[in-house]
Design an enzyme around this catalytic site. Structure first.
Site, PDB file in Angstrom:
ATOM      1  N   GLY A  24      31.211  33.113  26.353  1.00 41.48           N
ATOM      2  CA  GLY A  24      29.907  32.455  26.265  1.00 41.48           C
ATOM      3  C   GLY A  24      28.693  33.347  26.480  1.00 41.48           C
ATOM      4  O   GLY A  24      27.650  32.872  26.928  1.00 41.48           O
ATOM      5  N   SER A  25      28.787  34.626  26.106  1.00 38.26           N
ATOM      6  CA  SER A  25      27.619  35.482  26.354  1.00 38.26           C
ATOM      7  C   SER A  25      26.427  35.087  25.472  1.00 38.26           C
ATOM      8  O   SER A  25      25.273  35.172  25.903  1.00 38.26           O
ATOM      9  CB  SER A  25      27.965  36.960  26.186  1.00 38.26           C
ATOM     10  OG  SER A  25      28.227  37.271  24.839  1.00 38.26           O
ATOM     11  N   ASN A  26      26.686  34.631  24.258  1.00 36.43           N
ATOM     12  CA  ASN A  26      25.571  34.152  23.419  1.00 36.43           C
ATOM     13  C   ASN A  26      24.974  32.873  23.991  1.00 36.43           C
ATOM     14  O   ASN A  26      23.759  32.682  23.966  1.00 36.43           O
ATOM     15  CB  ASN A  26      26.048  33.916  21.982  1.00 36.43           C
ATOM     16  CG  ASN A  26      26.019  35.196  21.168  1.00 36.43           C
ATOM     17  OD1 ASN A  26      24.959  35.710  20.850  1.00 36.43           O
ATOM     18  ND2 ASN A  26      27.194  35.728  20.857  1.00 36.43           N
ATOM     19  N   ARG A  77      43.124  17.446  13.743  1.00 39.20           N
ATOM     20  CA  ARG A  77      41.748  17.955  13.696  1.00 39.20           C
ATOM     21  C   ARG A  77      40.719  16.822  13.602  1.00 39.20           C
ATOM     22  O   ARG A  77      39.665  16.864  14.231  1.00 39.20           O
ATOM     23  CB  ARG A  77      41.625  18.878  12.475  1.00 39.20           C
ATOM     24  CG  ARG A  77      40.668  20.006  12.642  1.00 39.20           C
ATOM     25  CD  ARG A  77      40.720  20.951  11.461  1.00 39.20           C
ATOM     26  NE  ARG A  77      41.796  21.923  11.555  1.00 39.20           N
ATOM     27  CZ  ARG A  77      41.793  22.988  12.349  1.00 39.20           C
ATOM     28  NH1 ARG A  77      40.760  23.218  13.136  1.00 39.20           N
ATOM     29  NH2 ARG A  77      42.797  23.825  12.374  1.00 39.20           N
ATOM     30  N   MET A 102      35.563  28.728  18.316  1.00 35.75           N
ATOM     31  CA  MET A 102      36.623  29.244  17.449  1.00 35.75           C
ATOM     32  C   MET A 102      37.514  28.137  16.889  1.00 35.75           C
ATOM     33  O   MET A 102      38.740  28.243  16.916  1.00 35.75           O
ATOM     34  CB  MET A 102      37.483  30.249  18.234  1.00 35.75           C
ATOM     35  CG  MET A 102      36.700  31.403  18.815  1.00 35.75           C
ATOM     36  SD  MET A 102      35.798  32.334  17.571  1.00 35.75           S
ATOM     37  CE  MET A 102      37.142  33.224  16.836  1.00 35.75           C
ATOM     38  N   ARG A 103      36.901  27.095  16.415  1.00 30.32           N
ATOM     39  CA  ARG A 103      37.675  25.975  15.884  1.00 30.32           C
ATOM     40  C   ARG A 103      37.135  25.634  14.503  1.00 30.32           C
ATOM     41  O   ARG A 103      35.921  25.475  14.339  1.00 30.32           O
ATOM     42  CB  ARG A 103      37.380  24.806  16.779  1.00 30.32           C
ATOM     43  CG  ARG A 103      38.368  23.892  17.386  1.00 30.32           C
ATOM     44  CD  ARG A 103      39.716  24.157  17.594  1.00 30.32           C
ATOM     45  NE  ARG A 103      40.496  23.038  17.047  1.00 30.32           N
ATOM     46  CZ  ARG A 103      41.750  23.117  16.775  1.00 30.32           C
ATOM     47  NH1 ARG A 103      42.416  24.228  16.935  1.00 30.32           N
ATOM     48  NH2 ARG A 103      42.386  22.076  16.305  1.00 30.32           N
ATOM     49  N   HIS A 121      27.386  34.689  13.503  1.00 28.00           N
ATOM     50  CA  HIS A 121      28.593  35.369  13.028  1.00 28.00           C
ATOM     51  C   HIS A 121      28.354  36.876  13.142  1.00 28.00           C
ATOM     52  O   HIS A 121      27.284  37.367  12.765  1.00 28.00           O
ATOM     53  CB  HIS A 121      28.859  34.975  11.567  1.00 28.00           C
ATOM     54  CG  HIS A 121      30.074  35.645  11.007  1.00 28.00           C
ATOM     55  ND1 HIS A 121      31.351  35.267  11.377  1.00 28.00           N
ATOM     56  CD2 HIS A 121      30.216  36.681  10.155  1.00 28.00           C
ATOM     57  CE1 HIS A 121      32.225  36.042  10.758  1.00 28.00           C
ATOM     58  NE2 HIS A 121      31.566  36.910  10.005  1.00 28.00           N
ATOM     59  N   ASP A 157      31.751  30.277   7.675  1.00 34.17           N
ATOM     60  CA  ASP A 157      30.788  31.388   7.617  1.00 34.17           C
ATOM     61  C   ASP A 157      29.987  31.429   6.315  1.00 34.17           C
ATOM     62  O   ASP A 157      29.655  32.503   5.798  1.00 34.17           O
ATOM     63  CB  ASP A 157      31.498  32.745   7.858  1.00 34.17           C
ATOM     64  CG  ASP A 157      32.209  32.769   9.200  1.00 34.17           C
ATOM     65  OD1 ASP A 157      31.725  32.113  10.128  1.00 34.17           O
ATOM     66  OD2 ASP A 157      33.266  33.418   9.312  1.00 34.17           O
ATOM     67  N   GLU A 186      23.139  40.402  18.874  1.00 32.54           N
ATOM     68  CA  GLU A 186      23.307  38.940  18.813  1.00 32.54           C
ATOM     69  C   GLU A 186      22.464  38.266  19.903  1.00 32.54           C
ATOM     70  O   GLU A 186      21.821  37.244  19.679  1.00 32.54           O
ATOM     71  CB  GLU A 186      24.782  38.558  19.001  1.00 32.54           C
ATOM     72  CG  GLU A 186      25.685  38.981  17.859  1.00 32.54           C
ATOM     73  CD  GLU A 186      27.133  38.535  18.054  1.00 32.54           C
ATOM     74  OE1 GLU A 186      27.362  37.374  18.419  1.00 32.54           O
ATOM     75  OE2 GLU A 186      28.046  39.353  17.838  1.00 32.54           O
TER      76      GLU A 186
HETATM   77  C1  GRF Z   1      30.325  36.594  19.083  1.00 31.49           C
HETATM   78  O1  GRF Z   1      30.531  37.879  18.570  1.00 31.49           O
HETATM   79  C2  GRF Z   1      29.936  35.635  17.982  1.00 31.49           C
HETATM   80  O2  GRF Z   1      29.187  36.221  16.972  1.00 31.49           O
HETATM   81  C3  GRF Z   1      31.287  35.224  17.444  1.00 31.49           C
HETATM   82  O3  GRF Z   1      32.130  35.135  18.567  1.00 31.49           O
HETATM   83  C4  GRF Z   1      31.641  35.984  19.597  1.00 31.49           C
HETATM   84  C5  GRF Z   1      31.432  35.115  20.786  1.00 31.49           C
HETATM   85  O4  GRF Z   1      31.079  35.841  21.925  1.00 31.49           O
HETATM   86  N1  GRF Z   1      31.172  34.012  16.669  1.00 31.49           N
HETATM   87  P1  GRF Z   1      30.465  35.079  23.184  1.00 31.49           P
HETATM   88  O5  GRF Z   1      31.479  34.003  23.583  1.00 31.49           O
HETATM   89  O6  GRF Z   1      29.155  34.506  22.793  1.00 31.49           O
HETATM   90  O7  GRF Z   1      30.351  36.133  24.249  1.00 31.49           O
END
Ligand code: GRF
Length: 230
Positions: A24-26, A77, A102-103, A121, A157, A186
């Site tokens: 979850g860094s973003n 799903r 990631m789903r 992405h 994507d 990002e």
């Molecule tokens: C990021 O590189 C994002 O672009 C991709 O998955 C990664 C997630 O990283 N979709 P984080 O969980 O936000 O650290």
């Protein structure tokens, strides 16, 4: 449901839910940016399809509603997507920002949030859709790599491109060193683009996203100096 907030000197902030699956860094960079009084979005919830996603705890500690909707407890799903949608509605969210979610989503779910759901992405789309983007960028020998924020469509994507950041590919890069350089871009790009999107600065016309003239195209770009070493 968290209380509505207003932008300093303006109208209501857009209520945004963030979808994650892991560290979850973003998500963290969006949450931190949204703490500014003049940011046009309010992060009202963080949802994960994985109960062990590290980002959930971080969000809770920050006072944000955080839930997991475990995809493993649903037969298919469709059922999972319906449960997720219900949860999103219960948070009163108006927009969704996917951040490492990631789903694969069903077209039904994508449709419920058409033009209200965005994603980041780690490549310069339309190059390198899907997984292992950094390995593939290195194999292709591109000199610039980067990331893209786009509107979500049901094909993975794809969707109108809202903003991009470019970083150099350096001699000796491995997938990990390149991933780290892209990730720090990002963290700069996503808050910048979510702000524009939440403020209604885009017009989507024939699947092309155009920024209003006042913002200018540069508002959705980020490009660090070429001699960056991290
Ligand atoms: C990021 O590189 C994002 O672009 C991709 O998955 C990664 C997630 O990283 N979709 P984080 O969980 O936000 O650290």
């Amino acid at each position: 449901m968290s209380a509505a907030e207003t932008v300093e000197g303006g109208g209501a902030k857009k209520r945004v839910a963030i979808l994650i699956s892991g560290r979850g860094s973003n998500m963290m960079s969006l949450v931190k940016a949204a703490e500014a009084p003049d940011y046009p979005a309010q992060i009202v919830a963080v949802l994960s399809n994985r109960p062990d996603a590290a980002g959930l705890e971080w969000a809770r500690d920050r006072g944000i509603e955080a839930h997991s909707v475990d995809h493993k407890s649903f037969a298919n799903r469709e059922e999972f997507d319906r449960a997720l949608h219900q949860k999103l509605e219960a948070t009163g969210s108006e927009l969704i920002a996917c951040a490492g979610f990631m789903r694969l989503m069903t077209p039904w779910l994508v449709d419920q949030w058409r033009d209200r759901m965005i994603n980041i992405h780690p490549s310069l789309l339309p190059l390198f859709r899907g997984l292992h983007t950094h390995e593939r960028a290195l194999e292709a020998g591109v000199r610039l790599a980067g990331c893209t924020v786009h509107v979500v469509r049901s094909e993975v994507d794809t969707g109108p491109i809202l903003g991009q950041a470019a970083v150099p590919v350096c001699d000796g890069d491995t997938a990990d060193t390149l991933a780290a350089r892209v990730l720090s871009a990002e963290h700069r790009l996503y808050p910048q683009v979510l702000a524009l999107f939440a403020a209604g600065k885009y017009d989507i016309d024939h699947e092309i996203a155009r920024l209003d003239q006042q913002s200018g195209a540069g508002a959705a770009l980020y490009s660090p100096a070429v001699d960056v070493d991290s």
